[in-house]
Write a protein that holds these residues in place. Structure first.
Motif, mmCIF file in Angstrom:
data_model
loop_
_atom_site.group_PDB
_atom_site.id
_atom_site.type_symbol
_atom_site.label_atom_id
_atom_site.label_comp_id
_atom_site.label_asym_id
_atom_site.label_seq_id
_atom_site.Cartn_x
_atom_site.Cartn_y
_atom_site.Cartn_z
ATOM 1 N N ARG A 89 0.579 -6.763 -6.645
ATOM 2 C CA ARG A 89 -0.520 -5.794 -6.618
ATOM 3 C C ARG A 89 -0.208 -4.701 -5.597
ATOM 4 N NH1 ARG A 89 -6.478 -6.393 -4.222
ATOM 5 N NH2 ARG A 89 -7.447 -4.592 -5.232
ATOM 6 N N TRP A 90 -0.056 -3.492 -6.116
ATOM 7 C CA TRP A 90 0.249 -2.333 -5.281
ATOM 8 C C TRP A 90 -0.900 -1.338 -5.354
ATOM 9 C CZ3 TRP A 90 4.696 -1.968 -2.341
ATOM 10 C CH2 TRP A 90 5.684 -2.935 -2.594
ATOM 11 N N ILE B 153 0.860 -1.176 0.000
ATOM 12 C CA ILE B 153 0.000 0.000 0.000
ATOM 13 C C ILE B 153 0.903 1.234 0.000
ATOM 14 C CG2 ILE B 153 -1.784 1.259 1.264
ATOM 15 C CD1 ILE B 153 -2.340 -1.584 2.629
ATOM 16 N N ILE B 154 0.800 2.041 -1.057
ATOM 17 C CA ILE B 154 1.631 3.236 -1.203
ATOM 18 C C ILE B 154 0.794 4.463 -0.871
ATOM 19 C CG2 ILE B 154 3.006 4.626 -2.796
ATOM 20 C CD1 ILE B 154 3.353 2.029 -4.460
ATOM 21 N N ILE B 155 1.274 5.261 0.068
ATOM 22 C CA ILE B 155 0.563 6.464 0.481
ATOM 23 C C ILE B 155 1.388 7.680 0.083
ATOM 24 C CG2 ILE B 155 -0.503 7.714 2.400
ATOM 25 C CD1 ILE B 155 0.567 4.170 3.023
ATOM 26 N N LEU B 156 0.795 8.568 -0.714
ATOM 27 C CA LEU B 156 1.499 9.772 -1.124
ATOM 28 C C LEU B 156 1.455 10.825 -0.021
ATOM 29 C CD1 LEU B 156 0.591 10.351 -4.876
ATOM 30 C CD2 LEU B 156 2.298 8.846 -3.847
ATOM 31 N N MET C 226 -1.524 8.729 -11.095
ATOM 32 C CA MET C 226 -1.517 7.506 -11.893
ATOM 33 C C MET C 226 -0.712 7.694 -13.172
ATOM 34 S SD MET C 226 -3.033 5.003 -10.372
ATOM 35 C CE MET C 226 -3.372 3.872 -11.717
ATOM 36 N N GLY C 227 -0.840 8.861 -13.789
ATOM 37 C CA GLY C 227 -0.071 9.136 -14.995
ATOM 38 C C GLY C 227 1.416 9.121 -14.738
ATOM 39 N N VAL D 157 0.454 0.426 -10.654
ATOM 40 C CA VAL D 157 -0.253 0.544 -9.381
ATOM 41 C C VAL D 157 -1.753 0.611 -9.645
ATOM 42 C CG1 VAL D 157 1.637 1.683 -8.141
ATOM 43 C CG2 VAL D 157 0.009 3.065 -9.435
ATOM 44 N N GLU D 158 -2.519 0.342 -8.606
ATOM 45 C CA GLU D 158 -3.978 0.383 -8.698
ATOM 46 C C GLU D 158 -4.500 1.567 -7.893
ATOM 47 O OE1 GLU D 158 -7.667 -2.360 -7.090
ATOM 48 O OE2 GLU D 158 -5.904 -3.376 -7.938
#
Length: 262
Positions: free
Chosen positions: A182-183, A82-85, A196-197, A206-207
């Protein structure tokens, strides 16, 4: 260079800043031979500020951004990470400070508990242009996640990035994603198209997991006069900034499309 230039340009082009700067200019010109023009400039800047503060315009600007990627169910399937910006947390006086985008952090904790095997990756350094950096966003994320019970060994911190492009590049280097993994990418819904871009351009599949919505699902539900000027101004600033960011990132070659979609 891009980072510094973007900060300087946005300081002027931010709708709220621009309206205030124009009003200040009008005040200065009022004492010169251009006093008549100054009055019109003052009226225009005040009208523009009121339009952003009270009208549906900010939410209409924000709505297409927030609807570009569909909302996802939290419990769907196995997850690698899980990636959190960044953009939602900081540190002040030794304690965690959450911004209006705090849903990025709270949803991350919820997802971490739903997927106990998933890695938790926070990406965010310090985007300060002038003031010295003492604590990064990653420092705040570490304190928050561990304080809410997430094991330290599950948490990966990327603390060098200053913008979305660097989020993608540095995170990819950190986690070295493999085919078939799956990220999930967690960020504000209005920031998701550009994010996303950028990740796609960086070659990191990533999803999208959008959170932190500022508009209703249907545009007709918020076409009304707003009673909270600070809220309207904040949405206007975020919305216009994101559209400008989409254009700038596309021109710079940082995204794979002008308006990335699913």
């Amino acid at each position: 260079m891009f980072f510094v230039l973007s900060k300087m340009v946005w300081f002027v082009l931010s709708p709220v800043n621009l309206a205030i700067l124009l009003a200040l200019l009008a005040a200065l010109l009022a004492f010169t031979r251009w006093a008549r023009a100054a009055r019109w400039l003052g009226v225009a800047s005040l009208g523009f500020l009121a339009l952003m503060a009270f009208s549906p315009l900010p939410r209409l600007v924000m709505w297409p951004l927030e609807n570009r990627f569909p909302q996802q169910p939290a419990e769907k399937g196995p997850v690698t990470g899980i990636i959190i910006l960044g953009g939602a947390i900081g540190v002040a006086r030794g304690d965690v400070v959450l911004t209006s985008a705090a849903a990025r952090m709270t949803k991350a904790v919820e997802l971490a508990r739903l997927h106990p095997q998933a890695k938790i990756v926070f990406t965010g350094g310090a985007a300060n242009l002038i003031s010295p950096v003492t604590k990064t966003e990653s420092d705040g994320a570490s304190v928050l996640f561990e304080g809410l019970g997430l094991p330290r060994e599950r948490i990966l911190l990327e603390d060098k990035s200053r913008n979305t492009r660097e989020n993608a590049l540095f995170t990819k280097q950190l986690v070295d994603p493999k085919p078939g993994e799956r990220w999930l990418l967690v960020t504000s819904a209005w920031h998701m198209p550009r994010s996303m871009g950028v990740f796609r351009k960086a070659g990191f599949a990533v999803e999208a997991f959008p959170v932190d919505y500022l508009t209703e699902e249907k545009a007709s539900e918020f076409v009304r006069v707003s009673g909270r000027a600070p809220r309207g101004l904040m949405i206007a600033d975020d919305g216009f900034k994101e559209w400008v960011g989409l254009l700038a990132y596309r021109l710079a070659g940082y995204t794979d499309a002008l308006f990335p979609g699913p």
